[in-house]
Write a protein that holds these residues in place. Structure first.
Motif, PDB file in Angstrom:
ATOM      1  N   LEU A 186      -9.544  16.403  -1.096  1.00  0.00           N
ATOM      2  CA  LEU A 186      -8.529  17.371  -1.886  1.00  0.00           C
ATOM      3  C   LEU A 186      -7.406  16.656  -2.750  1.00  0.00           C
ATOM      4  O   LEU A 186      -6.824  16.029  -2.201  1.00  0.00           O
ATOM      5  CB  LEU A 186      -7.795  18.171  -0.927  1.00  0.00           C
ATOM      6  N   ASP A 187      -7.527  16.892  -3.946  1.00  0.00           N
ATOM      7  CA  ASP A 187      -6.438  16.121  -4.729  1.00  0.00           C
ATOM      8  C   ASP A 187      -5.842  17.133  -5.636  1.00  0.00           C
ATOM      9  O   ASP A 187      -6.336  17.837  -6.515  1.00  0.00           O
ATOM     10  CB  ASP A 187      -7.666  15.147  -5.598  1.00  0.00           C
ATOM     11  N   ILE A 188      -4.582  17.263  -5.257  1.00  0.00           N
ATOM     12  CA  ILE A 188      -3.810  18.286  -6.254  1.00  0.00           C
ATOM     13  C   ILE A 188      -2.764  17.386  -7.050  1.00  0.00           C
ATOM     14  O   ILE A 188      -2.132  16.799  -6.463  1.00  0.00           O
ATOM     15  CB  ILE A 188      -2.707  19.116  -5.228  1.00  0.00           C
ATOM     16  N   GLN A 189      -2.868  17.868  -8.251  1.00  0.00           N
ATOM     17  CA  GLN A 189      -2.078  17.116  -9.337  1.00  0.00           C
ATOM     18  C   GLN A 189      -1.104  18.005 -10.001  1.00  0.00           C
ATOM     19  O   GLN A 189      -1.796  19.248 -10.562  1.00  0.00           O
ATOM     20  CB  GLN A 189      -2.970  16.414 -10.348  1.00  0.00           C
ATOM     21  N   ASN A 190       0.236  17.823  -9.943  1.00  0.00           N
ATOM     22  CA  ASN A 190       1.010  18.395 -10.822  1.00  0.00           C
ATOM     23  C   ASN A 190       1.112  19.921 -10.684  1.00  0.00           C
ATOM     24  O   ASN A 190       1.135  20.649 -11.548  1.00  0.00           O
ATOM     25  CB  ASN A 190       0.616  18.084 -12.357  1.00  0.00           C
ATOM     26  N   LEU A 191       0.767  20.460  -9.507  1.00  0.00           N
ATOM     27  CA  LEU A 191       0.791  21.966  -9.303  1.00  0.00           C
ATOM     28  C   LEU A 191       1.943  22.620  -9.470  1.00  0.00           C
ATOM     29  O   LEU A 191       2.874  22.255  -8.825  1.00  0.00           O
ATOM     30  CB  LEU A 191       0.113  22.124  -7.845  1.00  0.00           C
ATOM     31  N   SER A 192       2.213  23.734 -10.148  1.00  0.00           N
ATOM     32  CA  SER A 192       3.176  24.527 -10.349  1.00  0.00           C
ATOM     33  C   SER A 192       2.767  26.107  -9.989  1.00  0.00           C
ATOM     34  O   SER A 192       1.707  26.267 -10.680  1.00  0.00           O
ATOM     35  CB  SER A 192       3.965  24.336 -11.489  1.00  0.00           C
ATOM     36  N   MET A 193       3.632  26.725  -9.342  1.00  0.00           N
ATOM     37  CA  MET A 193       3.197  28.424  -9.290  1.00  0.00           C
ATOM     38  C   MET A 193       4.697  29.022  -9.749  1.00  0.00           C
ATOM     39  O   MET A 193       5.399  28.785  -8.966  1.00  0.00           O
ATOM     40  CB  MET A 193       2.966  28.611  -7.889  1.00  0.00           C
ATOM     41  N   VAL A 194       4.737  29.931 -10.925  1.00  0.00           N
ATOM     42  CA  VAL A 194       5.814  30.561 -11.058  1.00  0.00           C
ATOM     43  C   VAL A 194       5.722  32.052 -10.616  1.00  0.00           C
ATOM     44  O   VAL A 194       4.474  32.632 -11.343  1.00  0.00           O
ATOM     45  CB  VAL A 194       6.195  30.461 -12.433  1.00  0.00           C
ATOM     46  N   PHE A 195       6.600  32.553 -10.008  1.00  0.00           N
ATOM     47  CA  PHE A 195       6.578  34.190  -9.848  1.00  0.00           C
ATOM     48  C   PHE A 195       7.756  34.631 -10.726  1.00  0.00           C
ATOM     49  O   PHE A 195       8.799  34.406 -10.238  1.00  0.00           O
ATOM     50  CB  PHE A 195       6.793  34.506  -8.307  1.00  0.00           C
TER      51      PHE A 195
ATOM     52  N   GLY B 140      10.530  34.811 -12.559  1.00  0.00           N
ATOM     53  CA  GLY B 140      11.578  33.795 -12.713  1.00  0.00           C
ATOM     54  C   GLY B 140      11.611  32.382 -11.644  1.00  0.00           C
ATOM     55  O   GLY B 140      12.056  31.387 -11.944  1.00  0.00           O
ATOM     56  N   LEU B 141      10.819  32.894 -10.625  1.00  0.00           N
ATOM     57  CA  LEU B 141      10.941  31.808  -9.363  1.00  0.00           C
ATOM     58  C   LEU B 141       9.828  30.796  -9.326  1.00  0.00           C
ATOM     59  O   LEU B 141       8.685  31.066  -9.575  1.00  0.00           O
ATOM     60  CB  LEU B 141      10.871  32.586  -8.147  1.00  0.00           C
ATOM     61  N   ARG B 142      10.330  29.480  -9.382  1.00  0.00           N
ATOM     62  CA  ARG B 142       9.175  28.540  -9.420  1.00  0.00           C
ATOM     63  C   ARG B 142       9.217  28.105  -7.913  1.00  0.00           C
ATOM     64  O   ARG B 142       9.764  27.266  -7.065  1.00  0.00           O
ATOM     65  CB  ARG B 142      10.052  27.275 -10.147  1.00  0.00           C
ATOM     66  N   ALA B 143       8.111  28.821  -7.448  1.00  0.00           N
ATOM     67  CA  ALA B 143       7.794  28.494  -5.985  1.00  0.00           C
ATOM     68  C   ALA B 143       7.212  27.450  -5.487  1.00  0.00           C
ATOM     69  O   ALA B 143       7.310  26.553  -4.250  1.00  0.00           O
ATOM     70  CB  ALA B 143       6.761  29.667  -5.363  1.00  0.00           C
ATOM     71  N   ILE B 144       6.516  26.534  -6.587  1.00  0.00           N
ATOM     72  CA  ILE B 144       6.026  25.378  -6.399  1.00  0.00           C
ATOM     73  C   ILE B 144       6.385  24.515  -7.799  1.00  0.00           C
ATOM     74  O   ILE B 144       5.971  25.129  -8.741  1.00  0.00           O
ATOM     75  CB  ILE B 144       4.517  25.262  -6.147  1.00  0.00           C
ATOM     76  N   ASP B 145       6.694  23.187  -7.542  1.00  0.00           N
ATOM     77  CA  ASP B 145       7.361  22.731  -8.857  1.00  0.00           C
ATOM     78  C   ASP B 145       6.771  21.557  -8.883  1.00  0.00           C
ATOM     79  O   ASP B 145       7.126  20.388  -8.288  1.00  0.00           O
ATOM     80  CB  ASP B 145       8.820  22.511  -8.737  1.00  0.00           C
ATOM     81  N   HIS B 146       5.549  21.268  -9.700  1.00  0.00           N
ATOM     82  CA  HIS B 146       4.964  20.037  -9.899  1.00  0.00           C
ATOM     83  C   HIS B 146       4.661  19.137  -8.612  1.00  0.00           C
ATOM     84  O   HIS B 146       5.371  18.051  -8.450  1.00  0.00           O
ATOM     85  CB  HIS B 146       5.880  19.174 -10.930  1.00  0.00           C
ATOM     86  N   VAL B 147       3.910  19.857  -7.688  1.00  0.00           N
ATOM     87  CA  VAL B 147       3.602  19.277  -6.640  1.00  0.00           C
ATOM     88  C   VAL B 147       2.334  18.275  -6.856  1.00  0.00           C
ATOM     89  O   VAL B 147       1.277  18.956  -7.305  1.00  0.00           O
ATOM     90  CB  VAL B 147       3.541  20.259  -5.422  1.00  0.00           C
ATOM     91  N   SER B 148       2.183  17.305  -6.259  1.00  0.00           N
ATOM     92  CA  SER B 148       0.879  16.182  -6.226  1.00  0.00           C
ATOM     93  C   SER B 148       0.824  15.922  -4.780  1.00  0.00           C
ATOM     94  O   SER B 148       1.597  15.086  -4.239  1.00  0.00           O
ATOM     95  CB  SER B 148       0.952  15.109  -7.141  1.00  0.00           C
ATOM     96  N   LEU B 149      -0.445  16.005  -4.160  1.00  0.00           N
ATOM     97  CA  LEU B 149      -0.641  15.430  -3.131  1.00  0.00           C
ATOM     98  C   LEU B 149      -2.054  15.474  -2.879  1.00  0.00           C
ATOM     99  O   LEU B 149      -2.874  15.972  -3.554  1.00  0.00           O
ATOM    100  CB  LEU B 149       0.083  16.374  -2.061  1.00  0.00           C
ATOM    101  N   HIS B 150      -2.790  14.570  -1.610  1.00  0.00           N
ATOM    102  CA  HIS B 150      -4.001  14.563  -1.662  1.00  0.00           C
ATOM    103  C   HIS B 150      -4.230  14.494  -0.066  1.00  0.00           C
ATOM    104  O   HIS B 150      -3.387  14.007   0.711  1.00  0.00           O
ATOM    105  CB  HIS B 150      -4.331  13.289  -2.460  1.00  0.00           C
ATOM    106  N   ILE B 151      -5.570  14.865   0.297  1.00  0.00           N
ATOM    107  CA  ILE B 151      -5.901  14.813   1.687  1.00  0.00           C
ATOM    108  C   ILE B 151      -7.227  13.913   1.593  1.00  0.00           C
ATOM    109  O   ILE B 151      -8.050  14.032   0.919  1.00  0.00           O
ATOM    110  CB  ILE B 151      -6.215  16.131   2.310  1.00  0.00           C
ATOM    111  N   LYS B 152      -7.303  13.014   2.660  1.00  0.00           N
ATOM    112  CA  LYS B 152      -8.264  12.182   2.780  1.00  0.00           C
ATOM    113  C   LYS B 152      -9.233  12.610   3.894  1.00  0.00           C
ATOM    114  O   LYS B 152      -9.035  13.464   4.686  1.00  0.00           O
ATOM    115  CB  LYS B 152      -7.745  10.717   3.386  1.00  0.00           C
TER     116      LYS B 152
END
Ligand SMILES: Nc1ncnc2c1ncn2[C@@H]1O[C@H](COP(=O)(O)OP(=O)(O)OP(=O)(O)O)[C@@H](O)[C@H]1O
Ligand SMILES: [Mg+2]
Lengths: 430, 262
Positions: free
Chosen positions: B9-18, B20-32
């Motif tokens: 699983l490779d998450i790059q630059n993930l953002s989620m805005v509700f 005005g609320l930025r619940a996730i702000d440019h998150v990158s993570l990966h699972i091996k």
């Protein structure tokens, strides 16, 4: 239920009421009278409070019922003499010889019915059987799928009009070709099923994202609109006068006097009802039925488990519509006359009441509910003018005291016999 | 394990805005592949929102989520429907338990196996031989899964009548029934007592070791997180503030600050 919850429910019911009143206004409050070539709109204002109050009460009760449903399992079941009798009957019916005996007896009663009771009662029974089919069909949509469809009567109309229109347009050709017009029934029966399914799928498309109240409102509007279309397409559908002289079904070329005609329509109805029960039971206890139930329980979780909700909802509407279509053909054949008035919102509500009273999701419940709702009023004619009131009170009593309905669904149980530590031989018993 | 294994699983630059609320702000993570990884952070940090983006409940505002499993080429899954994502091998549980509460325990698991079955409406009506066999197979398989999750005594019980801990385990059983390669657990021990927590800790290890399922879990119970996970991501106000082994995370001043406040 706490106070805050109750308050928000009251508000929600109020919002629904306003919605429904706005929606129903043109149908129920406004009435167009055509006198001497001039259309006059009459406002029946006295209807307004009646509609508003009844919708408010119904909506609130519906919410209460849902709430009850949520906490239904919290209490351990109370053992009453009645539940003792019920358990006794259920265990007795598990035994093969008893089950077969009861079935044989039931079959005998069903077969002998028209001969013993005569035409009057047979006709009443046919109407009730048509309702049983409708209830079994709607039970798939509401009981299994959990989608509140208040436009169900439209599919009923689709079925009846399939037969009616087939008669109107293909009948003359049949007559001039010298073919018995009773054949039309047998052509209409499968066609009505298919056409109703198509309508069901078409209706499901715009409502895929809706649930609860909103779904109810939109389907209700669809049902009423459909009826309006039938009423206002005079040249094609015969308008408010409808279609008459619809032939009775062909049966080995026998021309029967009305008395016997009722008898054999009765038998056709019985066969169709048995067929419906057979199919609906199999669907319920299958991969498809389970997915429908899961959708009713929790759409988000259902989708997360890989179930395609779009397909599921389309299948739900299609399956429900199919039986309504078939029932519609039967209605046209029985009454030999159809017009849009037979397919009002009231019909949809009656069928819905039948399954709520019987027990949502329960096949015996749907059958029982439909029979009670259709047969009792026939035999209590003197009380006819209080019908609504009695239905209303009955509904309230059932929702409060027996939220699962009169004959609640008996869940399938699975038994597993351990053979050895590593593998097991499961068996299934109902 | 080698370091060059591509992440499943490779998450790059993930953002989620509700709004005005930025619940996730440019998150990158990966699972091996094969690891047990934890996602932690204070309440409202955006952990569940990440799960919802990964499983298709929400469509991310920006960024990409890619999976790569076995022989399959890497593919992006952001914005797909939840059932499609599940079909690709991602399964989840829910923080606020979402069982099919009026259905039996076995049926709950059978729904998880929905896509491993083929029966159509017509098969259901005709109930041909193949359909019957298939139905029996799903019953057996579901039974096995319930045994693994130590729930076999509840088979015919209505899901809502189960004790709380058993409900959480049933959620895991149901998710496992979909044959995932990656299991996302949202607070699997919330509301459990220490014994149940201990038991679930073992179960999580068994799922990874025996079933070969990679696990990403959200959890507030720090002892569980420190015991089971090999790697931990820490989220705060929608931002990733740390990543590392349990030891590193425990010692990270940023994490301590986020948890204890200023
Ligand atoms: N559908 C939504 N609409 C609007 N805001 C949302 C929505 N879902 C989550 N949020 C907001 O996003 C933020 C992150 O929520 P999220 O549920 O992801 O937190 P969490 O880390 O899982 O917290 P917890 O530990 O309490 O479960 C919160 O401020 C929440 O209010
Ligand atoms: Mg959360």
């Amino acid at each position: 239920m706490n106070r805050k919850n109750q308050k928000s429910e009251l508000i929600a019911s109020l919002v629904s009421t306003i919605w429904f009143v706005i929606l129903l206004f043109p149908f129920l409050v406004m009435k167009v009278n055509v006198t001497g070539g001039k259309a006059v709109v009459i406002f029946r204002w006295s209807y307004l409070p009646v509609i508003a109050i009844s919708i408010f009460v119904l909506s609130f009760l519906w919410r209460r019922a849902l709430e009850w449903n949520q906490h239904r399992g919290d209490k351990t079941p109370v053992r009453t003499p009645l539940s003792g009798i019920r358990d006794f009957i259920i265990t007795a019916l598990r035994r093969k010889p008893i089950k077969l005996g009861v079935m044989a007896l039931l079959l005998l009663i069903v077969l002998a019915y028209p001969y013993v009771l005569g035409m009057y009662h047979t006709n009443i029974m046919i109407t009730a059987l048509i309702y049983v089919m409708l209830a079994l069909g709607l039970n798939i949509v509401v009981g299994l799928g959990g989608l509140l469809n208040l436009g169900y009567a439209a599919f009923f109309a689709v079925g009846a009009y399939t037969y009616g229109l087939l008669w109107k347009y293909a009948g003359p050709a049949f007559i001039s070709a010298g073919i018995d017009t009773g054949w039309l029934f047998w052509i209409a029966l499968p066609s009505a099923g298919v056409i109703a399914v198509i309508f069901g799928i078409l209706l499901s498309l715009p409502v895929l994202r809706l649930r609860g109240d909103y779904l109810a409102i939109i389907t209700l509007a669809f049902g009423e609109m459909f009826r309006m279309v039938l009423q206002n397409s005079g040249p094609v559908t015969g308008g408010a006068t409808g279609i008459s002289l619809i032939p009775r079904p062909w049966l080995f070329g026998i021309r029967l006097p009305p008395r016997q005609a009722a008898t054999y329509i009765y038998y056709i109805a019985i066969i169709l009802v048995i067929f419906t029960i057979f199919v609906v039971r199999r669907i319920e206890d299958s991969r498809v039925g389970r997915a429908l139930e899961a959708m009713r329980e929790d759409e988000v979780a259902c989708e997360a488990m890989g179930v395609d909700l779009v397909r599921n909802k389309m299948a739900t509407f299609a399956l429900g519509a199919f039986w309504a279509g078939i029932a519609g053909v039967l209605l046209a054949a029985q009454t030999t006359y159809i017009n849009p008035d037979s397919f009002t919102l009231w019909e949809s509500i009656m069928v819905l009441m039948a399954i709520v009273i019987g027990g949502t999701g329960s096949i015996p419940g749907a059958i029982g509910g439909a029979l009670i709702l259709k047969l009792l009023p026939e035999y209590f004619r003197p009380l006819a003018q209080y019908r609504m009131l009695i239905y209303g009170i009955a509904m309230i009593i059932i929702i409060i005291f027996k939220p699962d309905g009169l004959i609640p669904r008996n869940r399938k149980r699975y038994t597993f016999v351990e053979k050895s530590a590593s593998d097991s031989v499961p068996g299934v018993q109902k | 394990m080698s370091e060059i294994v591509a992440p499943i699983l490779d998450i790059q630059n993930l953002s989620m805005v509700f709004g005005g609320l930025r619940a996730i702000d440019h998150v990158s993570l990966h699972i091996k592949s094969g690891e047990i990884c934890a996602l932690i952070g204070p309440n409202g940090a955006g952990k569940t929102t990440i799960f919802n983006c990964v499983t298709g409940v929400y469509k991310p505002t920006e960024g990409s989520i890619a999976i790569q499993h076995g022989e399959h080429p890497k593919e992006e899954i952001q914005g797909l429907k939840p059932n499609t994502i599940n079909l690709k091998g991602l399964a989840r549980t829910f923080q606020n338990i979402r069982l099919f509460s009026n259905m039996s325990v076995l049926e709950n698991v059978m729904i998880g196996r929905h896509n491993s079955l083929k029966a159509s409406i017509f098969n259901a009506i005709l109930r041909d031989r193949a359909t019957k066999e298939e139905e029996q197979r799903v019953i057996d398989e579901s039974h096995d899964i319930l045994k693994k999750m130590k729930l076999e005594m509840f088979i015919n019980e209505t899901a809502r009548n189960l004790p709380y801990g058993a409900q959480r385990r049933l959620e895991i059983a149901r998710a496992l029934a979909t044959d995932p390669f990656l299991l996302l657990l949202d607070e699997p021990v919330a509301g459990m007592n220490p014994n149940e927590t201990k038991e679930l800790e073992e179960t999580i290890n068994i799922i990874r070791d025996k079933e070969k399922v990679t696990i990403l879990l959200i959890e507030h119970d720090m002892s569980l997180v420190m015991n089971v996970s090999e790697r931990i991501y820490v989220l705060d106000y929608g931002r990733l503030i740390a990543e590392g082994t349990p030891m590193e995370i425990k010692a990270n001043p940023e994490v301590i600050k986020a948890y204890l406040g200023e």
